[in-house]
Structure formats: C-alpha cells, structure tokens
Design an enzyme around this catalytic site. Structure first.
Site, mmCIF file in Angstrom:
data_model
loop_
_atom_site.group_PDB
_atom_site.id
_atom_site.type_symbol
_atom_site.label_atom_id
_atom_site.label_comp_id
_atom_site.label_asym_id
_atom_site.label_seq_id
_atom_site.Cartn_x
_atom_site.Cartn_y
_atom_site.Cartn_z
ATOM 1 N NE ARG A 144 -3.865 -2.027 2.507
ATOM 2 C CZ ARG A 144 -3.909 -2.876 3.526
ATOM 3 N NH1 ARG A 144 -3.074 -2.734 4.544
ATOM 4 N NH2 ARG A 144 -4.783 -3.856 3.550
ATOM 5 C CG PHE A 181 -11.414 -7.234 -5.700
ATOM 6 C CD1 PHE A 181 -12.506 -8.069 -5.562
ATOM 7 C CD2 PHE A 181 -10.738 -7.221 -6.909
ATOM 8 C CE1 PHE A 181 -12.928 -8.882 -6.613
ATOM 9 C CE2 PHE A 181 -11.145 -8.021 -7.964
ATOM 10 C CZ PHE A 181 -12.243 -8.852 -7.816
ATOM 11 C CG ASP A 216 -15.455 -4.684 -1.744
ATOM 12 O OD1 ASP A 216 -14.238 -4.828 -1.538
ATOM 13 O OD2 ASP A 216 -16.294 -5.566 -1.459
ATOM 14 C CB ALA A 240 -14.399 -6.867 -9.303
ATOM 15 C CG ASP A 274 -5.614 -6.643 -2.633
ATOM 16 O OD1 ASP A 274 -5.078 -7.759 -2.789
ATOM 17 O OD2 ASP A 274 -5.775 -6.113 -1.517
ATOM 18 C CB CYS A 297 -4.009 -13.425 -1.268
ATOM 19 S SG CYS A 297 -5.791 -13.526 -1.504
#
Length: 393
Positions: free
Chosen positions: A210, A226, A248, A276, A296, A336
C-alpha cells in the site's frame, strides 16, 4: 507422552525444516490418542525427531513444535512470543504503526496459530487441534505479556473443519466494547472491528505494498478494485491522488472504507458497490481510463485442483484492468492464492497484456511484509504476490 513413528525414508522432509507429517507417512495412526495431544515423533528406527501436536482426524496428523524433548507449557509459549515480538519491534516502530501480526503460524515456530495485535486488542486464530486445546494457556500468556484491553478468538476458518474442530468466535478476555480499535499505519488511521470485521479485523499483509502505491499516485486518477477497507485507495490519496474510485461487492466493506476516508479527512473519492468483473467491463465499454488501476482480489482457489480455473480468472481480471489504464499509466495487481506461484501469476499477467494489446514493464514486485515471514523449508507459508507495472501501448 505417546510416541509416533515414521515409515522408512519419511523423515527427510522433516530433517530439512518442514513441520508437518501427513497421516500416510506414519507407520501407524493411533486412534486412542486425543486430537491435539502433545506427542513425540521418531524415525522408523527410533531416532528422536521432536515434539508436537497429533490429530488422528486430520490429513496433517502431526505438527512439529520443537526439536527438543520439551512440553508446550507457559514458559514455552512465552519464549516463542518474545522471539516473535523481537522481529516485529525491529521492523515496525511504535511511531510507524500500532498494528502487526505477532505470530504467523509455522513461520514463528507455532504451527496452526495466528496472533494479530491491533492497538489494545489481540486476535487469535487456531487452525490445529493442538493450538485449539492450548488457547486458554495462550490467552493467559498474551494477557500477562501485553496487558491488552481485549482478546478475541476468531475461529471461523473452514480449515478448522479439516481438523475436526468447531467454528466459532468469542471474546475470551476483556470488554466487548474494546473490540473496536483505532490503528494507524504509516500516517493513515483506520477504525477496525476485530470481532465483526473480516478475518481478524483488518488485512495487514498488504501494508508495505500500500505504501509503494504512493509513489505512482501523485495527481493520478485512481481505480481501486476489491477495495475492502479502502487501504490502497487511502494510500493513493495520501500520496496526492487527484481522485479515487473504490469498488467492492460488499456494502459493508464500502461503509468501512468511507468511514476510514472521512477519518483521514480525504474527500476526493467515490464508492461503487458492484461485482468487480461486471464493473470493469462496463467501464471498458464506456471508454473510461485511469492513471493507476489497483487489483487486489480475494483468493481464487483454495486447492491445487482448481488452479487452471483460478489462472483463467486472474487473466480475465488483469486484462479488464489493463484496458482501463492510460498509456503511460500504472497497474498494481496481486494474488493471495497460495497455490498460484509467482511464476504462474506473472506469466498470467503477461498473457493478459498480450490479449489487451499493451506492453508491461515490471517496476516493482513484492510478497509478504516483515510480520508475515516465510519459511524456505515450507512453501505453504508463502502466499502473497504483488506487482506494479508501467503500461504503454
């Protein structure tokens, strides 16, 4: 203390630093040992390997705690917590932040345990039966060490089902009112709810990434997809962005993001509640464009068998995002998903660039922050991929 024995030749991975033993690697799987009980591990020829937690109901039948003959008692946990705290204090000063991950499971020698600290609140997650059994002792040690206002257990992960242990959340020490805390990180404040918020209350793992966003944000029109609590967008605004659109699917997430934007006196932002992929397609059809697009997403797969579908999802997402980046703009993108390797992720982004008809220059890549360390002997402890690109056409 009960003893477990490995099959012949099954000790090599443990010797090299891995901490898990799978049920098919054991010479036998005793059913008369309780889930979460502390046991000793030996090779097939009775050479001592270490002490850890056993679970006859899990594929991961044994989790190594120590290579010594010692019990996970109060002194053991205190020592491990102090070791973990030493790293965090070296990498994050109190002036910089009051929130960090104190224990990152296996990477801190405490397999199956997560401990996050948010100002005066501590949040625990146990992913193994052994850590679940020891939560009262862990709570006692953390209370004495940090004297927090509240300790919360967030045992809601479906990973617990693989261990045969129940899902729940609870305030195990302190006042429920204290579950709402204000944290700060590199100049930005966030109000977090460690009892009702996602995961343990706030995603700390993107903190370094960030901050990097600020370098590309000055005078930029930014799209943060997101957005969750708004972390990337707020850092872009902190870095001098002209405007930011926060997207989001969750109204609750957008409410948190808006609250945090107001908390920091940011005003040049707008919120969009939408899927999204649908939103990116609509923006593309409308020929909208941005100086900086941030992607993200949550994990696209929890298992290796779904990897091909996940890679298709990442390719589509990144292609849609690239189409909205101005010539000479920036794309920041993340994954992730543990089962998606860095190589696969970057190759997928490259394929998306070819499909979008643009040229990417990788200018920054990163993984997890200092408080989410990785054991080289355990690829399972590495999951986050993050990359920034300079885009031209």
């Amino acid at each position: 203390m009960h003893a477990l024995y490995l099959k012949p030749k099954e000790h090599h991975r443990i010797q090299k630093g891995h901490l898990w033993v799978f049920s098919n690697e054991l010479a036998n799987v005793p059913r008369d040992i309780a889930a979460g009980e502390t046991v000793q591990l030996f090779t097939h020829d009775k050479k001592f390997m270490g002490t850890g937690f056993y679970n006859p109901h899990s594929l991961i039948a044994f989790r190594l705690l120590t290579r010594k003959d010692e019990q996970p008692d109060k002194d053991f946990f205190l020592k491990r917590f102090l070791e973990a705290l030493k790293l965090r204090e070296k990498t994050y000063s109190p002036e910089e932040t009051n929130a960090y991950r104190l224990v990152h499971g296996e990477s801190d020698g405490l397999p199956g345990l997560i401990v996050d600290r948010f100002n005066q609140a501590i949040v625990l997650q146990a992913f193994s039966a052994g850590m679940d059994v020891h939560l009262p002792l862990i709570t006692e040690v953390l209370q004495e060490l940090f004297k927090p206002e509240v300790i919360v257990v967030r045992n809601e992960s479906i990973l617990r089902e693989l261990e045969g242990i129940p899902l729940y959340k609870d305030v195990v020490m302190g006042n429920r009112k204290a579950t709402k805390q204000t944290i700060y990180d590199a100049g930005i404040s966030y109000d977090v709810d460690v009892f009702e918020g996602q995961k343990t209350g706030f995603f700390l793992d993107q903190r370094e990434n960030r901050r990097v966003i600020r370098k590309f944000a000055k005078d930029a029109e930014v799209l943060d997809v997101f957005t969750n609590d708004g972390g990337f967008a707020l850092n872009a605004l902190y870095g001098g962005a002209k405007s930011a659109i926060l997207v989001d699917a969750s109204q609750e997430a957008l409410q948190r993001a808006e609250h945090n934007a107001k908390l920091n006196n940011f005003s040049e932002y707008s919120l969009v509640a939408a899927d999204a992929f649908d939103m990116l397609e609509q923006m593309g059809d409308a020929k909208e464009s941005f100086d900086l697009v941030i992607l993200d997403p949550p994990s696209f797969t929890k298992s290796r068998k779904n990897l091909p579908g996940a890679l298709k999802g990442y390719k589509r997402l990144n292609k849609l995002g690239m189409q909205l980046v101005k010539n000479g703009g920036f794309l920041a993108t993340a994954s992730c998903s543990h089962h998606v390797s860095e190589e696969d992720f970057l190759q997928t982004v490259h394929q998306a660039a070819l499909a979008a008809g643009c040229q990417l220059r990788l200018i920054y890549k990163n993984s997890q922050p200092f408080d989410h360390p990785v054991l080289l002997s355990m690829p399972e402890t590495s999951y986050l991929k993050f990359a920034c690109f300079y885009l031209t056409r």
